[in-house]
Design a protein around this motif. Structure first.
Motif, short mmCIF file in Angstrom:
data_model
loop_
_atom_site.label_atom_id
_atom_site.label_comp_id
_atom_site.label_asym_id
_atom_site.label_seq_id
_atom_site.Cartn_x
_atom_site.Cartn_y
_atom_site.Cartn_z
N ASP A 82 -6.29 7.95 -7.14
CA ASP A 82 -7.34 9.00 -6.47
C ASP A 82 -7.16 9.09 -5.74
N VAL A 83 -6.27 9.26 -4.50
CA VAL A 83 -5.95 9.12 -3.20
C VAL A 83 -7.27 9.74 -2.13
N ARG A 84 -8.30 8.92 -1.91
CA ARG A 84 -9.21 9.52 -0.65
C ARG A 84 -8.55 9.16 0.97
N PHE A 85 -7.81 8.29 0.85
CA PHE A 85 -7.15 8.68 2.36
C PHE A 85 -6.12 8.56 2.75
N GLU A 86 -5.24 8.72 3.20
CA GLU A 86 -3.54 9.27 3.83
C GLU A 86 -3.80 8.92 5.78
N THR A 87 -2.93 8.04 5.75
CA THR A 87 -2.72 7.07 7.15
C THR A 87 -1.57 7.00 7.26
N THR A 88 -0.88 6.93 8.17
CA THR A 88 0.53 6.05 8.54
C THR A 88 0.01 4.90 8.75
N ASP A 89 -1.12 4.99 10.02
CA ASP A 89 -1.47 3.50 9.94
C ASP A 89 -1.90 2.55 9.12
N LEU A 90 -0.73 1.70 9.01
CA LEU A 90 -1.25 -0.06 7.67
C LEU A 90 -2.65 -0.59 8.81
N LEU A 91 -2.69 -0.64 9.46
CA LEU A 91 -3.92 -1.37 9.98
C LEU A 91 -5.01 -0.93 9.43
N LEU A 92 -5.34 0.85 9.89
CA LEU A 92 -6.29 0.97 9.43
C LEU A 92 -6.39 1.22 8.19
N GLN A 93 -5.46 1.10 7.20
CA GLN A 93 -4.89 0.96 5.83
C GLN A 93 -5.97 -0.16 5.61
N LEU A 94 -5.22 -1.20 5.85
CA LEU A 94 -5.98 -2.91 6.03
C LEU A 94 -8.04 -2.78 6.35
N ARG A 95 -8.01 -2.08 7.03
CA ARG A 95 -9.40 -2.16 7.61
C ARG A 95 -10.84 -1.72 6.67
N LEU A 96 -10.10 -0.11 5.81
CA LEU A 96 -9.95 0.45 5.07
C LEU A 96 -10.51 -0.62 3.80
N VAL A 97 -9.85 -1.47 2.85
CA VAL A 97 -9.28 -2.32 2.30
C VAL A 97 -10.31 -3.40 2.74
N GLU A 98 -10.45 -3.71 4.07
CA GLU A 98 -11.77 -4.71 4.29
C GLU A 98 -12.38 -4.17 4.51
N GLN A 99 -13.49 -3.42 5.01
CA GLN A 99 -14.80 -2.46 4.65
C GLN A 99 -14.62 -1.84 2.93
N GLY A 100 -14.04 -2.57 2.46
CA GLY A 100 -14.14 -2.06 0.32
C GLY A 100 -14.23 -0.81 0.34
N HIS A 101 -13.85 -0.11 1.36
CA HIS A 101 -13.47 1.28 0.63
C HIS A 101 -12.66 2.53 0.89
N ALA A 102 -11.40 1.11 -0.20
CA ALA A 102 -10.17 1.91 -0.99
C ALA A 102 -8.88 0.69 -1.17
N VAL A 103 -8.24 0.72 -2.16
CA VAL A 103 -7.59 -0.44 -2.46
C VAL A 103 -6.46 0.33 -1.52
N ALA A 104 -5.32 -0.82 -1.41
CA ALA A 104 -4.26 -0.12 -1.45
C ALA A 104 -2.26 -1.21 -1.15
N LEU A 105 -1.82 -0.49 -1.24
CA LEU A 105 -0.15 -1.42 -1.49
C LEU A 105 0.21 -1.79 0.20
N LEU A 106 0.26 -3.19 1.10
CA LEU A 106 -0.09 -3.25 1.88
C LEU A 106 1.58 -4.49 1.78
N PRO A 107 2.23 -4.10 3.72
CA PRO A 107 4.08 -4.79 3.52
C PRO A 107 3.41 -6.00 3.65
N ASP A 108 3.95 -7.79 3.68
CA ASP A 108 3.85 -8.68 4.46
C ASP A 108 3.29 -7.93 6.10
N LEU A 109 4.37 -7.90 7.10
CA LEU A 109 4.39 -7.82 7.90
C LEU A 109 2.97 -7.18 8.91
N VAL A 110 2.44 -6.75 7.70
CA VAL A 110 1.07 -6.51 8.45
C VAL A 110 0.30 -7.71 8.68
N TRP A 111 -0.31 -9.04 8.88
CA TRP A 111 -0.75 -9.93 8.72
C TRP A 111 0.51 -10.82 10.03
#
Length: 166
Positions: A82-111
């Motif tokens: 159920d893809v509710r958020f679409e963005t190429t910005d991996l840091l935005l994807q991370l924020r969505l996960v941190e805030q409990g709005h979504a799960v995501a597949l994130l690469p280690d380079l994000v850290w």
């Protein structure tokens, strides 16, 4: 059967497409990122992925290689995400996960060498990394600007490896 539709746009002839030279830079591990602490039970990576079938997902937009890979991963685990958020910005994807709005597949380079701020789980075998490389037109790899750019990227990769201990 092959059909051809006429249009006003010109199509590219695949036989005339430039040949590219690839140079590997690094393999960047991917993880399933969850907002909450992982349960103590040890499930297989496919089972833990399937357990998120009903959760909202953050992914890259349709048509990108990352989106195709993510969709294939979920479908191979037996569900349509159920893809509710679409963005190429991996840091935005991370924020969505941190805030409990979504799960995501994130690469280690994000850290970027920092400790993860979300729960990370392994992905199924064969789908645990993304390959990062540079690509230039054939015959251009010896150009001074290309060589300098590739050296700078290799230097950045080595600095990152020093910070992460990888």
């Amino acid at each position: 059967m092959h059909t051809h539709a006429h249009s006003n746009t010109t199509s590219l002839d695949p036989s005339r497409a430039p040949v590219v030279e690839l140079e590997d830079l690094l393999d960047d591990p991917l993880h399933l990122a969850l907002p909450e602490k992982a349960s103590e039970e040890r499930e297989s990576s496919t089972a833990s992925l399937r357990a998120l079938a009903a959760r909202p997902w953050a992914m890259e937009p349709e048509g990108t290689a990352a989106r195709r890979g993510s969709m294939t991963l979920c479908r191979n685990a037996g569900f349509e995400p159920d893809v509710r958020f679409e963005t190429t910005d991996l840091l935005l994807q991370l924020r969505l996960v941190e805030q409990g709005h979504a799960v995501a597949l994130l690469p280690d380079l994000v850290w970027n060498g920092r400790s993860p701020t979300v729960t990370l789980q392994e992905l199924p075998r064969g789908q645990r990394t993304r390959r990062i490389f540079t690509a230039v037109r054939q015959g251009r790899s010896r150009h001074p600007a290309i060589r300098a750019a590739r050296r700078a990227l290799q230097h950045a990769r080595m600095e990152l490896a020093g910070r992460t201990g990888a």
